[in-house]
Design a protein around this motif. Structure first.
Motif, PDB file in Angstrom:
ATOM      1  N   THR A 169       0.826  -1.359  -0.031  1.00 37.04           N
ATOM      2  CA  THR A 169      -0.039   0.035  -0.056  1.00 37.04           C
ATOM      3  C   THR A 169       1.050   1.121  -0.048  1.00 37.04           C
ATOM      4  O   THR A 169       0.337   2.410  -0.012  1.00 37.04           O
ATOM      5  N   GLY A 170       2.188   1.046   0.124  1.00 38.77           N
ATOM      6  CA  GLY A 170       3.125   2.037  -0.077  1.00 38.77           C
ATOM      7  C   GLY A 170       3.463   2.929   1.179  1.00 38.77           C
ATOM      8  O   GLY A 170       3.979   4.014   1.315  1.00 38.77           O
ATOM      9  N   THR A 171       2.791   2.526   2.371  1.00 35.12           N
ATOM     10  CA  THR A 171       3.128   3.186   3.712  1.00 35.12           C
ATOM     11  C   THR A 171       4.549   2.685   4.239  1.00 35.12           C
ATOM     12  O   THR A 171       5.103   3.305   5.244  1.00 35.12           O
ATOM     13  N   ARG A 172       5.263   1.684   3.868  1.00 30.55           N
ATOM     14  CA  ARG A 172       6.587   1.369   4.116  1.00 30.55           C
ATOM     15  C   ARG A 172       7.332   1.500   2.984  1.00 30.55           C
ATOM     16  O   ARG A 172       7.165   0.598   1.878  1.00 30.55           O
ATOM     17  N   THR A 173       8.176   2.490   3.104  1.00 28.67           N
ATOM     18  CA  THR A 173       9.382   2.211   1.600  1.00 28.67           C
ATOM     19  C   THR A 173      10.769   2.580   2.251  1.00 28.67           C
ATOM     20  O   THR A 173      10.970   2.390   3.694  1.00 28.67           O
ATOM     21  N   GLY A 174      11.605   2.854   1.580  1.00 33.94           N
ATOM     22  CA  GLY A 174      13.128   3.069   1.849  1.00 33.94           C
ATOM     23  C   GLY A 174      13.755   1.776   1.891  1.00 33.94           C
ATOM     24  O   GLY A 174      15.039   1.838   2.153  1.00 33.94           O
ATOM     25  N   ASP A 175      13.136   0.552   1.616  1.00 33.55           N
ATOM     26  CA  ASP A 175      13.992  -0.792   1.374  1.00 33.55           C
ATOM     27  C   ASP A 175      15.037  -0.387   0.301  1.00 33.55           C
ATOM     28  O   ASP A 175      14.563  -0.121  -0.521  1.00 33.55           O
ATOM     29  N   PRO A 176      16.418  -0.957   0.620  1.00 33.15           N
ATOM     30  CA  PRO A 176      17.341  -0.726  -0.368  1.00 33.15           C
ATOM     31  C   PRO A 176      16.920  -1.348  -1.669  1.00 33.15           C
ATOM     32  O   PRO A 176      16.514  -2.525  -1.783  1.00 33.15           O
ATOM     33  N   GLN A 177      17.214  -0.360  -2.576  1.00 33.15           N
ATOM     34  CA  GLN A 177      16.975  -0.966  -4.060  1.00 33.15           C
ATOM     35  C   GLN A 177      15.582  -1.273  -4.294  1.00 33.15           C
ATOM     36  O   GLN A 177      15.348  -2.048  -5.445  1.00 33.15           O
ATOM     37  N   GLY A 178      14.644  -0.959  -3.721  1.00 35.83           N
ATOM     38  CA  GLY A 178      13.097  -1.619  -3.774  1.00 35.83           C
ATOM     39  C   GLY A 178      13.196  -3.116  -3.779  1.00 35.83           C
ATOM     40  O   GLY A 178      12.309  -3.794  -4.226  1.00 35.83           O
ATOM     41  N   LEU A 179      14.264  -3.790  -3.035  1.00 38.57           N
ATOM     42  CA  LEU A 179      14.291  -5.341  -3.253  1.00 38.57           C
ATOM     43  C   LEU A 179      13.064  -6.019  -2.440  1.00 38.57           C
ATOM     44  O   LEU A 179      12.412  -6.569  -3.191  1.00 38.57           O
TER      45      LEU A 179
END
Lengths: 218, 318
Positions: A169-179
């Protein structure tokens, strides 16, 4: 919430009891965290408070940074993370990373078919759907690969599935390289239910030998 | 279910025309989730899908098929007498050798015997299996008729069920990649590596080990494939990387990035070519005299392959 002295006592006693190693008292920065994440950082599965004990220090620091910046949205945690200075973040991250894993996540009860699907996703993945095995990135047994890949065992099924949904849902981001984002977006809700139930049912012993990173293959 | 945008137009564009803006995309301006395909099959046109693993027969034949599959996933455990590094077959043959675009065993099974210019003779399927042990696994070739070879053949045969015998089968090998617009480059490759690969394969290509088990395999150095391996060809490596890496994000790099990072990876030291002819010059002249091999050339100040005779076979530590 536990009084600092009591917390100190618990840490010392439990630490000695479970590993034979005397642990340092929690730094003052971490005292307020214990209310939700437990005196030993073991978390509170019933309330979806994740365990922090034994998570990679770098990962804890990154997540606190994301909570503060809004890249990871959570009302409680953003309030907790915003006031922390970089030095405090480092102290907290090092402290929790060094604590032994003591928590056993309670298993959710789901059908045998769903458990089998969960095991398949964790160990082999489902490449037709573009889902690589969780253990290829989170290590055999899901114990994590410091510094970037957090453990999956020893967290509750609810917490794990909340995170997958947060990526979708897009409320967690920031994970490296979008892995992790890439993987989460390929999972159906029944995939999520299956894999988190299987992961949460794994023996807590797996978590006791938490990731000891040994550098590369030499 | 949700699926990742496949980006057909960008892929088609990248394939069709020379890339003019091929500067590596660095981590800070990368999108949250890079555009990628579900898996390596996308650009292969493959229509065959191998049988579901759950249908491996529960009989004596099925046991051997299962053993073959185990060798693919955990080569060190199931074929320790032949594995000489810390890789496993599955590391380069995704999904235990079932994935189109990742040199699937079913595509290979229906394609041999075949003439190969690598050794100028007609090769059998067994020769190919032995070659991957000797070169990719830096180990020893299992003898003909050995349990390990028979099991890998049984597994390959089982995967290929229903496929006509024809080496032109779509999905075989690694899919073609357009020639690079700019000659592949070490320095550009290094920045692609740092932004897209180092998180898993580590700063010096050594991979990552947890509790004694390899999680992310080494790309170069003593525990990786040797100078005789197919992956040591920049072209093979670029093809593999384009379709399969970063892990889970097939076709997310531009072809130019894949060539550059392949050059960077294949421009590093690794175990000696077991076909060693006594000197790097002679060995290059005999086996590496082509533009896709950096063996015997000087890259980043190092004469690659100049490490003396091959080390005697040693089963891996972990």
């Amino acid at each position: 919430m536990l009084k600092p002295r009591l917390t100190m006592w618990l840490v010392a006693t439990l630490g000695l009891g479970s590993t034979g190693v005397v642990l340092a008292a929690p730094p003052p920065e971490a005292v307020s965290c214990a209310a939700c994440h437990g005196a030993m950082g073991e978390g509170l599965p019933a309330a979806n408070y994740p365990r922090l004990a034994g998570l990679p220090a770098n990962y804890i620091a990154e997540q606190l940074h994301y909570f503060a910046s809004g890249e990871r949205q959570n009302v409680i945690m953003s309030g907790m993370a915003k006031p922390l200075t970089p030095a405090q973040v480092k102290t907290i991250a090092d402290y929790y990373a060094a604590l032994p894993v003591t928590m056993a996540a309670p298993a959710a009860s789901v059908s045998a078919g769903l458990m089998a699907r969960g095991e398949q996703l964790a160990v082999y993945g489902d490449w037709k759907a573009g889902i690589p095995a969780c253990f290829r990135c989170h290590a055999a047994g899901g114990v994590g690969v410091p510094p970037y890949f957090p453990p999956l065992v020893g967290q509750s099924a609810n917490y794990l599935s909340d995170q997958i949904i947060a990526w979708q849902t897009g409320t967690r981001t920031g994970d490296p390289q979008g892995l992790m984002h890439t993987v989460a977006n390929r999972m159906t809700s029944s995939d999520t239910q299956a894999v988190v139930a299987w992961l949460a049912a794994q023996k807590p012993e797996a978590a006791v030998t938490m990731a000891k990173s040994e550098g590369g293959a030499q | 279910m949700k699926s990742t945008p496949l980006l057909m137009s960008r892929l088609a564009g990248a394939l069709a025309l020379a890339c003019v803006v091929c500067a590596p995309v660095l981590a800070q301006n990368a999108p949250v989730e890079p555009k990628s395909a579900l898996n390596a099959a996308l650009l292969t046109g493959a229509t065959f899908s191998p049988p579901d693993i759950a249908t491996i027969p529960k009989d004596e034949f099925g046991k051997v098929v299962q053993f073959g599959r185990n060798v693919m996933y955990d080569t060190k455990k199931y074929a320790p007498q032949y594995a000489g590094n810390s890789l496993n077959c599955v590391n380069c043959h995704t999904d235990g050798g079932a994935m189109a675009g990742s040199a699937p065993l079913w595509g290979a099974w229906v394609s041999y015997p075949a003439y190969r210019s690598k050794n100028k003779k007609v090769n059998t399927y067994e020769d190919r299996l032995q070659g991957c042990f000797r070169f990719s696994m830096n180990g020893k070739a299992p003898p003909l008729g050995s349990d390990v070879l028979v099991a890998l053949e049984a597994y390959s045969y089982w995967l290929a069920k229903g496929l006509p015998v024809d080496e032109k089968v779509a999905g075989r090998g690694y899919p073609d990649i357009p020639e690079p617009a700019q000659a592949p480059d070490f320095v550009r490759g290094k920045s692609v590596y740092e932004a897209n690969c180092a998180i898993c394969h580590a700063a010096n290509g050594e991979g990552r080990v947890v509790n004694g088990a390899v999680v992310f395999p080494p790309l170069w150095g003593a525990q990786s494939f040797n100078w005789g391996a197919g992956m040591g060809s920049i072209k093979n490596a670029a093809k593999f990387i384009y379709a399969n890496m970063p892990y889970g994000q097939s076709y997310s790099l531009t072809p130019q990035q894949a060539w550059d990072v392949a050059y960077y990876m294949d421009g590093q030291e690794r175990p000696q070519d077991p076909r060693w002819e006594g000197s790097v010059v002679v060995t290059r002249a005999k086996y590496h005299d082509n533009k896709n091999s950096l063996y015997g050339t000087t890259v980043n100040g190092i004469l690659l392959g100049d490490t003396g005779a091959p080390k005697p076979f040693q089963p891996p530590k972990s």
